[in-house]
Design a protein around this motif. Sequence first.
Motif: not given
Length: 245
Positions: A38-41, A161-166
């Motif tokens: 996860i990445g959040i600005k 903000a973005m999420a990757i993966g399961a």
Amino acid sequence: MLPAAAGYDRAITVFSPDGRLYQVEYAIETVRRGTLAIGIKAKDGVVLAVEEKTRKLQINNVTQKIFQVDDHIGVAAAGYIPDARTQVDHARFFAQSNRLIYDEPVDVEGVAKNIADMAQQFTQYAGVRPFGVALLLAGVDKNGANLFLTDPSGTYIGYDAMAIGAGSDQVTDFLEKSYKQDISLAEAASLAVECIYLVSEDKSSTKHLKMAIIDTKTKTMRKIEDEELEKYAASAKERAGKHPA
């Protein structure tokens, strides 16, 4: 094997009749099966957080999925992590070359574009395979805090903000409802932990969590230690209690 593939998935250089590159799609599926990143600005920096499932005897003080590219840029990966190391090494070389040539820190978008260009090259030549990893690049440069996503197709896109993966689809839906533009770095860190708890089997401890932040004051990536992570986890549990998913 899907009948629709009909052999078109055997070579990276051949489009299927409906305009698809199956090897690239398979690489993107590898990312979807990786553990969550996860990445959040925030208004005063950027947060990167990952879930790392370790074995009982594994030494887990070294983060396997968060990397530092330059003082002011970090990367979180999901998918086939050995591929991530190759891309990160490439990004480090690019960042250091920029310092030597121009005597200034590289822009975060410049690194994202460079990695995406590299990924794209591996979608068009015989004898290679696409990188089976997606990266979240976070950093602070002269344009402020930035967050970019690169994927196996060679695409790069900026996000708040973005999420990757399961479980990333569920987490992204949650972020769309919970994210605010004026969020602080501490709130973003708590939100990141809450996102991981949302899809993780372990919803209480922090042993499976790793986190790093880059703040706008120091412009330096910092790994979050266990004590600080516990505070963010406690805040996340409190938030989850007030707003059950």
